[in-house]
Design a protein around this motif. Structure first.
Motif, short mmCIF file in Angstrom:
data_model
loop_
_atom_site.label_atom_id
_atom_site.label_comp_id
_atom_site.label_asym_id
_atom_site.label_seq_id
_atom_site.Cartn_x
_atom_site.Cartn_y
_atom_site.Cartn_z
N GLN A 1 45.00 -1.09 -18.39
CA GLN A 1 43.79 -0.32 -18.10
C GLN A 1 43.94 1.11 -18.62
OE1 GLN A 1 43.10 -0.46 -13.91
NE2 GLN A 1 42.41 -2.58 -13.92
N TYR A 2 45.11 1.70 -18.44
CA TYR A 2 45.34 3.09 -18.87
C TYR A 2 45.23 3.19 -20.40
CZ TYR A 2 47.49 7.66 -19.44
OH TYR A 2 47.72 8.97 -19.78
N GLU A 3 45.80 2.22 -21.10
CA GLU A 3 45.77 2.25 -22.56
C GLU A 3 44.35 2.11 -23.10
OE1 GLU A 3 48.26 3.06 -24.60
OE2 GLU A 3 49.45 3.39 -22.80
N GLN A 4 43.46 1.54 -22.31
CA GLN A 4 42.09 1.35 -22.78
C GLN A 4 41.16 2.49 -22.37
OE1 GLN A 4 41.15 -2.53 -21.26
NE2 GLN A 4 42.28 -3.58 -22.87
N LEU A 5 41.67 3.46 -21.60
CA LEU A 5 40.86 4.62 -21.24
C LEU A 5 40.60 5.47 -22.48
CD1 LEU A 5 42.51 5.75 -17.88
CD2 LEU A 5 40.32 4.60 -18.17
N PRO A 6 39.39 5.97 -22.64
CA PRO A 6 39.09 6.76 -23.83
C PRO A 6 39.84 8.09 -23.88
CG PRO A 6 37.20 6.69 -22.35
CD PRO A 6 38.24 5.78 -21.78
N ALA A 7 39.84 8.83 -22.81
CA ALA A 7 40.54 10.12 -22.76
C ALA A 7 41.11 10.31 -21.37
CB ALA A 7 39.59 11.26 -23.11
N PRO A 8 42.32 9.80 -21.09
CA PRO A 8 42.89 9.91 -19.75
C PRO A 8 43.06 11.36 -19.31
CG PRO A 8 44.32 8.62 -21.21
CD PRO A 8 43.21 9.15 -22.04
N GLN A 9 42.75 11.62 -18.05
CA GLN A 9 42.83 12.96 -17.50
C GLN A 9 44.19 13.25 -16.86
OE1 GLN A 9 40.33 15.22 -17.80
NE2 GLN A 9 39.29 13.71 -19.04
N ILE A 10 44.95 12.18 -16.56
CA ILE A 10 46.26 12.36 -15.93
C ILE A 10 47.31 11.62 -16.74
CG2 ILE A 10 45.30 12.63 -13.61
CD1 ILE A 10 46.10 9.75 -13.02
N SER A 11 48.57 11.90 -16.45
CA SER A 11 49.65 11.25 -17.19
C SER A 11 49.72 9.77 -16.83
CB SER A 11 50.98 11.93 -16.88
OG SER A 11 51.39 11.62 -15.57
N ARG A 12 50.34 9.01 -17.71
CA ARG A 12 50.46 7.56 -17.48
C ARG A 12 51.23 7.26 -16.19
NH1 ARG A 12 53.50 4.68 -21.85
NH2 ARG A 12 51.64 5.12 -23.06
N ASN A 13 52.33 7.98 -15.97
CA ASN A 13 53.13 7.71 -14.77
C ASN A 13 52.36 8.01 -13.49
OD1 ASN A 13 55.29 6.71 -16.15
ND2 ASN A 13 56.48 8.59 -16.09
N ASN A 14 51.61 9.09 -13.46
CA ASN A 14 50.80 9.40 -12.27
C ASN A 14 49.75 8.32 -12.04
OD1 ASN A 14 52.17 11.74 -11.76
ND2 ASN A 14 50.66 13.08 -12.67
N TYR A 15 49.12 7.88 -13.12
CA TYR A 15 48.11 6.83 -13.03
C TYR A 15 48.73 5.53 -12.49
CZ TYR A 15 44.36 3.67 -14.51
OH TYR A 15 43.37 2.73 -14.53
N LEU A 16 49.88 5.16 -13.07
CA LEU A 16 50.54 3.92 -12.64
C LEU A 16 50.99 4.01 -11.18
CD1 LEU A 16 52.66 3.19 -15.83
CD2 LEU A 16 50.60 2.00 -15.08
N TYR A 17 51.56 5.15 -10.80
CA TYR A 17 52.04 5.33 -9.43
C TYR A 17 50.88 5.19 -8.43
CZ TYR A 17 54.64 7.46 -5.57
OH TYR A 17 55.25 7.68 -4.37
N THR A 18 49.76 5.82 -8.76
CA THR A 18 48.59 5.74 -7.88
C THR A 18 48.09 4.30 -7.76
OG1 THR A 18 47.95 7.98 -8.49
CG2 THR A 18 46.25 6.60 -7.51
N GLY B 1 59.92 3.61 -6.23
CA GLY B 1 59.41 4.82 -5.60
C GLY B 1 58.07 4.60 -4.91
N ALA B 2 57.20 3.81 -5.56
CA ALA B 2 55.90 3.51 -4.94
C ALA B 2 56.09 2.69 -3.68
CB ALA B 2 55.01 2.77 -5.94
N LEU B 3 57.01 1.73 -3.72
CA LEU B 3 57.29 0.91 -2.53
C LEU B 3 57.86 1.79 -1.41
CD1 LEU B 3 58.79 -2.23 -4.27
CD2 LEU B 3 56.71 -2.17 -2.91
N LYS B 4 58.76 2.69 -1.77
CA LYS B 4 59.35 3.59 -0.78
C LYS B 4 58.28 4.51 -0.18
CE LYS B 4 63.08 6.93 -0.21
NZ LYS B 4 64.16 7.65 -0.89
#
Length: 165
Positions: free
Chosen positions: A53-70, A22-25
């Motif tokens: 990087q996401y797993e090491q964030l203290p308090a993520p503000q967005i979902s994992r999938n949104n973070y990864l997609y970005t 999806g990111a490639l598309k």
């Protein structure tokens, strides 16, 4: 990062190929492109890096999938930009044609210089002069200290001066 986290990230990347596709598309990288597999592999590695990087964030503000997609979209654009820059100067379709004898001589000197550079010197040359990366960004990407970069850049200058004379 622990090995367990990296293994978990790789397994998640292999199971989440739809997110990568999806990111490639989204970035207009289709399967018909000859370099699609290169982009896909780059996305797999970017996925693992972003997952850790996401797993090491203290308090993520967005979902994992949104973070990864970005992060994947950002890495795709960076990879595309680097490929464009490389092909502009070193590809078979280089658009800059020498128009005078001086341009031709400079072009030939540059080609000879690039052939003589070590892998690290070539990377430094690409980052600092072709991609206009900052010293800090170059150090981070090559995983070397600033002083090591300055020493290697000084050696590179000496080679350039030697080739120019």
């Amino acid at each position: 990062m622990t090995n367990q986290l990296i293994n978990t990230a790789f397994n998640a990347a292999l199971n989440d190929k739809k997110l990568i596709g999806g990111a490639l598309k989204h970035c207009h990288i289709t399967r018909q492109r000859s370099d699609y597999d290169d982009f896909f592999q780059e996305c797999l590695l970017a996925y693992v890096d972003a997952y850790c990087q996401y797993e090491q964030l203290p308090a993520p503000q967005i979902s994992r999938n949104n973070y990864l997609y970005t992060k994947l979209c950002q890495r795709i654009y960076d990879h595309w930009r680097k490929n464009q820059c490389y092909h502009k100067y070193f590809g078979n379709e280089a658009t800059v044609e020498p128009t005078t004898n001086a341009d031709l001589i400079n072009h030939l000197i540059l080609e000879d210089l690039v052939a003589e550079l070590s892998i690290v010197e070539n990377q430094i040359f690409n980052h600092l002069y072709l991609q206009n990366d900052s010293v800090t960004e170059t150090c981070r990407q090559l995983k070397i200290s600033r002083s090591a970069l300055y020493r290697r850049r000084a050696k590179l200058f000496k080679k350039i001066l030697k080739a120019a004379s």
